[in-house]
Motif scaffolding. Structure first.
Motif, PDB file in Angstrom:
ATOM      1  N   PRO A  63       7.727  41.400  23.363  1.00 15.77           N
ATOM      2  CA  PRO A  63       7.389  41.184  24.776  1.00 15.77           C
ATOM      3  C   PRO A  63       7.033  42.525  25.420  1.00 15.77           C
ATOM      4  O   PRO A  63       7.516  43.577  24.985  1.00 15.77           O
ATOM      5  CB  PRO A  63       8.689  40.624  25.366  1.00 15.77           C
ATOM      6  N   ALA A  64       6.224  42.492  26.466  1.00 16.01           N
ATOM      7  CA  ALA A  64       5.703  43.726  27.076  1.00 16.01           C
ATOM      8  C   ALA A  64       6.808  44.703  27.459  1.00 16.01           C
ATOM      9  O   ALA A  64       6.730  45.900  27.145  1.00 16.01           O
ATOM     10  CB  ALA A  64       4.862  43.377  28.299  1.00 16.01           C
TER      11      ALA A  64
ATOM     12  N   SER B 138       0.187  37.409  21.953  1.00 19.23           N
ATOM     13  CA  SER B 138       1.350  37.305  21.071  1.00 19.23           C
ATOM     14  C   SER B 138       1.769  35.840  20.961  1.00 19.23           C
ATOM     15  O   SER B 138       1.393  35.007  21.793  1.00 19.23           O
ATOM     16  CB  SER B 138       2.512  38.136  21.619  1.00 19.23           C
TER      17      SER B 138
ATOM     18  N   SER C  77       3.087  44.233  17.871  1.00 20.55           N
ATOM     19  CA  SER C  77       2.307  43.493  18.859  1.00 20.55           C
ATOM     20  C   SER C  77       2.973  42.199  19.297  1.00 20.55           C
ATOM     21  O   SER C  77       2.578  41.590  20.289  1.00 20.55           O
ATOM     22  CB  SER C  77       0.916  43.174  18.298  1.00 20.55           C
ATOM     23  N   GLU C  78       4.012  41.767  18.560  1.00 23.84           N
ATOM     24  CA  GLU C  78       4.708  40.532  18.903  1.00 23.84           C
ATOM     25  C   GLU C  78       5.898  40.754  19.838  1.00 23.84           C
ATOM     26  O   GLU C  78       6.544  39.795  20.260  1.00 23.84           O
ATOM     27  CB  GLU C  78       5.180  39.822  17.626  1.00 23.84           C
TER      28      GLU C  78
ATOM     29  N   GLY D 126       3.710  34.796  24.007  1.00 24.64           N
ATOM     30  CA  GLY D 126       2.787  34.742  25.136  1.00 24.64           C
ATOM     31  C   GLY D 126       1.910  33.504  25.097  1.00 24.64           C
ATOM     32  O   GLY D 126       1.693  32.840  26.121  1.00 24.64           O
TER      33      GLY D 126
ATOM     34  N   TYR E 250      -2.375  46.881  22.673  1.00 28.36           N
ATOM     35  CA  TYR E 250      -1.386  45.827  22.911  1.00 28.36           C
ATOM     36  C   TYR E 250      -1.886  44.791  23.912  1.00 28.36           C
ATOM     37  O   TYR E 250      -2.468  45.136  24.942  1.00 28.36           O
ATOM     38  CB  TYR E 250      -0.086  46.459  23.434  1.00 28.36           C
ATOM     39  N   ASP E 251      -1.643  43.526  23.606  1.00 35.15           N
ATOM     40  CA  ASP E 251      -2.009  42.424  24.503  1.00 35.15           C
ATOM     41  C   ASP E 251      -0.926  41.353  24.419  1.00 35.15           C
ATOM     42  O   ASP E 251      -0.892  40.574  23.467  1.00 35.15           O
ATOM     43  CB  ASP E 251      -3.366  41.844  24.114  1.00 35.15           C
ATOM     44  N   GLU E 252      -0.042  41.337  25.403  1.00 35.87           N
ATOM     45  CA  GLU E 252       1.079  40.391  25.367  1.00 35.87           C
ATOM     46  C   GLU E 252       0.595  38.942  25.351  1.00 35.87           C
ATOM     47  O   GLU E 252       1.191  38.084  24.707  1.00 35.87           O
ATOM     48  CB  GLU E 252       1.995  40.616  26.560  1.00 35.87           C
TER      49      GLU E 252
ATOM     50  N   PHE F 171       8.275  46.144  24.302  1.00 38.55           N
ATOM     51  CA  PHE F 171       7.270  46.973  23.627  1.00 38.55           C
ATOM     52  C   PHE F 171       7.208  48.366  24.265  1.00 38.55           C
ATOM     53  O   PHE F 171       7.282  49.391  23.578  1.00 38.55           O
ATOM     54  CB  PHE F 171       5.903  46.284  23.707  1.00 38.55           C
TER      55      PHE F 171
END
Length: 319
Positions: free
Chosen positions: A172-173, A209, A169-170, A212, A204-206, A176
């Motif tokens: 970057p989009a 992070s 989850s850490e 982010g 997932y939610d950038e 990922f």
């Protein structure tokens, strides 16, 4: 670095001498970029073998740990709660073969090691900097909450790096999704992969992070973000996020600019971000007292510094 000491000139330099300073800076930047381009192949070799010492053991160990952590999370995502060592090794090898994944993990490892070095040498708290305290106490409730979340994320990062861990989850989009696509493409025959990928994407939610949150915090500071370019006041994590945003380059490059032999990139980045030579020199002294500041940096204005950086090519064909 000797060219900087012998050919640098101050802010009042004539046009010809300014061009001399630019030429020296461009040469040093090119050498630094060449060194950065050489990192992924060397790391790939070291991760595939043992007993090598071309890169510090601490960096290689952290990279192996992070890649194993990513592999374990992917396999757990498709129901393998106790995957075999062979499966993890194969997936690690696949991830290590991706220079973009490897470069990102390398930048994180460097950030962690630089943070530890600054804590030991300059007593900089790795989590709670004076600027972070000020932002937490902000009269703007949204900024205060964002700073608290960033603080918690930074604390988790320090703990994760000590464990040589990296949560999926850490990432970057872009990275990922690239990792998931690579995993899915290489395992098309496994019916468990597609639903696992879908579930991972949904969770997932950038924006939540660490990187982010730091980016959002720098953005929330607006014109005050330049305060984060005081390393002693901001701490390394917020410093490199602000340097990335204000010099308009990837955060990984902002981290690597703080490493030895990247003086030209660091000086140009800080100049492009809006710092004056005296303030730039303070950051150099904190990061590495032995590193020489390019003495002609004051003759390069902010826009020209940004242009020199944008024309550089630290990632070769991947740029």
């Amino acid at each position: 670095m000797s060219d900087f000491a012998t050919h640098g000139h101050g802010p009042g330099t004539s046009g010809g001498k300014i061009r001399d300073v630019e030429h020296i800076l461009k040469d040093e930047l090119a050498r630094g970029d060449k060194a950065l381009r050489g990192v992924p192949p060397v790391l790939t070799h070291l991760l595939a073998s043992s007993g090598q010492a071309m890169v510090s053991d601490a960096i290689v160990a952290r990279l192996r740990g992070m890649l194993e952590a990513l592999a374990g999370q992917l396999l757990a995502g498709k129901g393998d709660q106790s995957p075999e060592g062979r499966e993890i090794d194969q997936l690690c090898d696949s991830l290590a073969g991706d220079s973009i994944v490897l470069s990102y993990c390398y930048a994180l490892a460097m950030e962690a090691l630089l943070t530890e070095r600054l804590e030991q040498r300059a007593s900089l708290d790795p989590v709670l900097s004076p600027l972070m305290q000020e932002l937490i106490a902000s009269e703007d409730a949204a900024t205060g909450e964002l700073a608290m979340n960033a603080l918690a994320a930074q604390s988790r990062f320090i703990q994760s790096q000590r464990r040589m861990d990296l949560p999926l989850s850490e990432l970057p989009a872009e990275l990922f999704h690239a990792v998931l696509k690579r995993w899915e493409t290489q395992n098309r025959a496994d019916p468990a992969i597609a639903p696992a990928v879908k579930a991972l994407k949904l969770s997932y939610d950038e924006g939540s992070s660490r990187v982010g949150l730091l980016a959002r915090l720098v953005s929330a500071m607006r014109g005050g973000a330049i305060a984060a370019l005081d390393l002693e006041h901001a701490g390394l994590a917020l410093f490199v996020s602000a340097l990335s945003a204000l010099s308009r380059q990837p955060r990984e490059l902002a981290i690597l600019a703080c490493h030895e032999r990247q003086a030209a990139r660091l000086a140009l980045s800080l100049r492009a971000a809006g710092l004056e030579p005296e303030a730039i020199e303070r950051q150099f002294l904190l990061l590495d007292p032995a590193e020489r500041l390019p003495t002609g940096i004051g003759s390069i204005d902010r826009n020209r510094a940004a242009e020199l950086l944008s024309n550089a090519n630290p990632q070769g064909a991947e740029r």
